[in-house]
Design a protein around this motif. Structure first.
Motif, PDB file in Angstrom:
ATOM      1  N   UNK A  33      41.379  50.372  16.562  1.00 48.55           N
ATOM      2  CA  UNK A  33      40.880  51.212  15.475  1.00 48.55           C
ATOM      3  C   UNK A  33      39.464  51.621  15.847  1.00 48.55           C
ATOM      4  N   UNK A  34      39.039  52.766  15.359  1.00 51.91           N
ATOM      5  CA  UNK A  34      37.714  53.236  15.747  1.00 51.91           C
ATOM      6  C   UNK A  34      37.119  54.133  14.677  1.00 51.91           C
ATOM      7  N   UNK A  35      35.797  54.181  14.676  1.00 53.33           N
ATOM      8  CA  UNK A  35      35.049  55.063  13.778  1.00 53.33           C
ATOM      9  C   UNK A  35      34.729  56.360  14.511  1.00 53.33           C
ATOM     10  N   UNK A  36      34.158  57.297  13.774  1.00 55.44           N
ATOM     11  CA  UNK A  36      33.742  58.558  14.405  1.00 55.44           C
ATOM     12  C   UNK A  36      32.794  58.312  15.573  1.00 55.44           C
ATOM     13  N   UNK A  37      31.916  57.316  15.426  1.00 57.46           N
ATOM     14  CA  UNK A  37      30.936  57.039  16.484  1.00 57.46           C
ATOM     15  C   UNK A  37      31.581  56.459  17.730  1.00 57.46           C
ATOM     16  N   UNK A  53      39.633  55.393  11.719  1.00 52.64           N
ATOM     17  CA  UNK A  53      39.658  54.788  10.381  1.00 52.64           C
ATOM     18  C   UNK A  53      38.458  55.164   9.521  1.00 52.64           C
ATOM     19  N   UNK A  54      37.526  55.996  10.003  1.00 54.44           N
ATOM     20  CA  UNK A  54      36.435  56.402   9.125  1.00 54.44           C
ATOM     21  C   UNK A  54      35.161  56.775   9.846  1.00 54.44           C
ATOM     22  N   UNK A  55      34.115  57.035   9.062  1.00 51.35           N
ATOM     23  CA  UNK A  55      32.815  57.433   9.616  1.00 51.35           C
ATOM     24  C   UNK A  55      32.145  56.297  10.381  1.00 51.35           C
ATOM     25  N   UNK A 387      24.352  52.013  14.568  1.00 53.78           N
ATOM     26  CA  UNK A 387      25.316  51.587  13.556  1.00 53.78           C
ATOM     27  C   UNK A 387      25.851  50.179  13.770  1.00 53.78           C
ATOM     28  N   UNK A 388      25.773  49.663  15.012  1.00 51.73           N
ATOM     29  CA  UNK A 388      26.400  48.378  15.312  1.00 51.73           C
ATOM     30  C   UNK A 388      25.452  47.503  16.120  1.00 51.73           C
TER      31      UNK A 388
END
Length: 668
Positions: A33-37, A53-55, A387-388
């Protein structure tokens, strides 16, 4: 037993890649699964399937339970592995996974809840006859109660968040008068990190070692320990270098601690991989009666590879087999220790600036070969975002002895090449070679005691600066034919020797240089900061990143990376970075001494000043959170606040001006 044929990994980065590798060996399909980033991230590329799965914000992607379960349903996964961090210790998530008819590769929700709050966990451990650190673990959270309990315990004390881990919401308090401010800061960070601002107060152990025991349980009632790891090398309560086994660990203590950890796991009917963390009083060496339970991490740990290397086991494989209902592959008497393993966490952070997290695109990334294990979730071209967590990779070395493992690790760190962001590799290599650390004389305060020597910024020597100027000038032709020195000769001019003016920025200072070709292979470089008369440099070879040059009769080899806005020189285990002016942010943009600016994107947690307020150099002005860490930004000089340009809760970008001071009066 259940059959696991496809695992969705509810995580990202290095741990997601790690799980995929084991699943592939076992013939199990994987879903990322992955975000936009993370659309182009390595774990997305490695998995058999991937679902957006999302921003970028974790709260809208990796922490979004509905999106993760929907991804599992759409890809027909039959199990979910949470990795570590994010939802890995969220009991509600476990229940949702199981309600959806999926297998959760980890412990039960009940076990996670039992260990999720430190105060409740310690009460449970006391009941199970596991030694516990003296402290206050009660429900009352009023300042007057907590401060009173701290006085009863005796300073220094530790304030610790009841939920979570990783040093978030933890503060050491030396004096009674500092307790209110430390409590407020710990609560803010705990609330931001875990959604729970409740804390406990414990006695601070003066010479502490952090030693943890890896435990494993199955659904058939079997529990074993896989020996200990020493995680005492910490800064700000974050682990830096982990190793197994613990240095100077007596066999009787290993036996007693292992038994205590197994007792803790049995007390909650634990199934899966877990870690029981102990604080050890090392003031008189390691003794079997001087260790106390701190907490249990109900998940796989970041440092699990050192256990794998000394036991020859794959802990992720064990996790999958146990989740499928199998018994533990081995009994306790079949487990043994082989040699010594050491792991270093490479982060995008500036050790010389208080370990300030960094961002940037990885223009170049090269890890050492040989028998060094590299667990990474990035490759060249990837971006370290705000973000992480800013971890780039883990390097793990195994040797017959601790000295051999440390030597291998230090050498591997010196051969690691990373350009595009600042990293802590030089700091880690120095720590490996620190006299106290190398001798096994370690405790959790070792890094703080030696912080100046471990984080000292080594200025580039003149010959490296000269080489960077030559590389930036474009006067050397680079290519496969670089083995022929004459072929590497750059421009030719009819009238006089070729000259170039070059400007480079190193640190905060921009410097000007002049380079002149004085022979077929010879150059003279002069300018700001170089020795009088400049540096005479002979170019021997330029083949890709591999350069060979000679100065003052000494021939050296190094690696040189030239980008549009930067030159990076890797030499003797150090990384020397230089920016071209077009790629650097000028001092006026940074605000000089009149402004407080954000060093990276983040969220403003607290504004401590107002317009018209007089401040002294170093006074705290703004508290912000970035990359899961709270940091305080201080006044750059004495002065008066003219403007406050942010408010609490605001999200700011890299370089944003937060507070401005009145301009200083110019001398007549």
């Amino acid at each position: 037993m259940s059959t696991i044929t496809k695992i969705l990994i509810a995580n990202r980065g290095e741990i997601a890649c790690r799980i995929i590798r084991t699943a592939r060996i076992m013939g199990i399909a994987t879903v990322a699964v992955y975000s936009d980033a993370d659309a182009s991230a390595l774990h997305v590329e490695m998995a058999d399937e991937a679902v957006l799965i999302g921003p970028a914000q974790a709260s809208e992607s990796y922490l979004k339970v509905d999106a993760i379960l929907d991804a599992a349903r759409r890809t027909e996964a039959d199990a979910i592995h949470p990795g570590y961090g994010f939802l890995s210790e969220n009991p509600d998530f476990v229940e949702r996974v199981e309600k959806a008819g999926l297998i959760f590769i980890g412990p039960s929700a009940k076990a996670i809840r039992a260990m999720g709050l430190k105060d409740a966990a310690k009460a449970l451990m006391e009941k199970a006859k596991v030694p516990v650190v003296p402290g206050y673990h009660g429900e009352a959270q009023e300042l007057v109660v907590l401060a009173g309990k701290a006085n009863e315990i005796g300073f220094p004390v530790l304030i610790k968040a009841r939920a979570g881990g990783g040093g978030k919401g933890m503060r050491k308090v030396e004096r009674q008068e500092d307790f209110p401010a430390a409590l407020s800061s710990a609560r803010r960070e705990a609330k931001a990190s875990f959604g729970d601002d409740r804390v406990l107060v414990e006695k601070y152990v003066a010479t502490p070692r952090h030693i943890e025991i890896q435990v494993f349980g199955d659904s058939h009632g079997n529990v074993v320990h896989l020996f200990e790891r020493d995680c005492s090398a910490q800064r700000r309560h974050q682990k830096v270098i982990e190793e197994a086994p613990a240095p100077e660990m007596p066999e009787d203590m290993r036996t007693v601690m292992g038994a205590a950890a197994v007792k803790a796991a049995r007390a909650i009917n634990y199934c899966g991989a877990g870690t029981v963390e102990f604080i050890v009083d090392a003031s008189d060496g390691l003794c079997a009666d001087k260790f106390w339970f701190m907490e249990m991490n109900t998940r796989l740990q970041v440092e699990h590879p050192v256990t794998e290397l000394i036991t020859g086991l794959d802990l992720v494989e064990w996790q999958i087999r146990v989740a499928a209902g199998e018994q533990l592959p081995l009994k306790q008497n079949a487990l043994s220790i082989d040699g010594h393993a050491v792991e270093a966490r490479i982060y995008a952070e500036d050790a010389g600036k208080g370990f300030l997290p960094a961002v940037g695109r990885l223009a170049h990334l090269a890890f050492p070969g040989g028998d060094i294990r590299v667990d990474a979730g990035v490759r060249t071209g990837d971006e370290i975002t705000p973000f992480y967590d800013p971890m780039i990779a883990k390097l793990i070395a195994h040797g017959r002895t601790r000295a051999e493992a440390l030597s291998k690790l230090a050498g591997a760190l010196g051969r690691t090449e990373i350009a595009g962001t600042v990293t802590n590799t030089a700091f880690l290599a120095r720590l490996c070679r620190d006299a106290d650390f190398a001798a096994g004389r370690l405790d959790t305060g070792l890094i703080d005691r030696n912080i100046d020597s471990l984080t000292a910024v080594e200025a580039a020597p003149d010959h490296i600066i000269a080489l960077a100027v030559l590389a930036a000038s474009g006067m050397v032709r680079n290519g496969a034919e670089g083995s022929d020195p004459v072929a590497a000769i750059g421009p030719f001019e009819i009238w006089g020797s070729p000259r170039r003016q070059v400007a480079l920025t190193s640190g905060d200072a921009e410097q000007g240089f002049e380079i002149e070709r004085v022979g077929a292979q010879d150059w003279r470089i002069g300018g700001d900061g170089l020795e009088a008369g400049g540096v005479d440099l002979t170019m021997v070879r330029a083949d890709g990143c591999d350069w060979q040059f000679s100065t003052a009769g000494v021939t050296r080899r190094c690696r040189v990376l030239c980008a549009q806005d930067a030159v990076t020189v890797f030499h003797e285990g150090l990384t020397h970075g230089f920016l071209r002016p077009s790629g650097a942010r000028g001092a006026e943009q940074l605000g000089g001494g009149d402004q407080v600016v954000s060093a990276m994107p983040g969220i403003i947690k607290q504004v401590l000043v107002e317009p018209g307020q007089a401040v002294a150099s170093g006074d705290p002005m703004v508290i912000m959170e970035a990359m899961k860490m709270e940091m305080t930004l201080n006044a750059p000089r004495d002065g008066v606040v003219s403007e406050v340009l942010v408010s609490e809760g605001a999200q700011v970008t890299d370089g944003a001006i937060l507070v401005a001071l009145e301009a200083q009066a110019k001398a007549a």
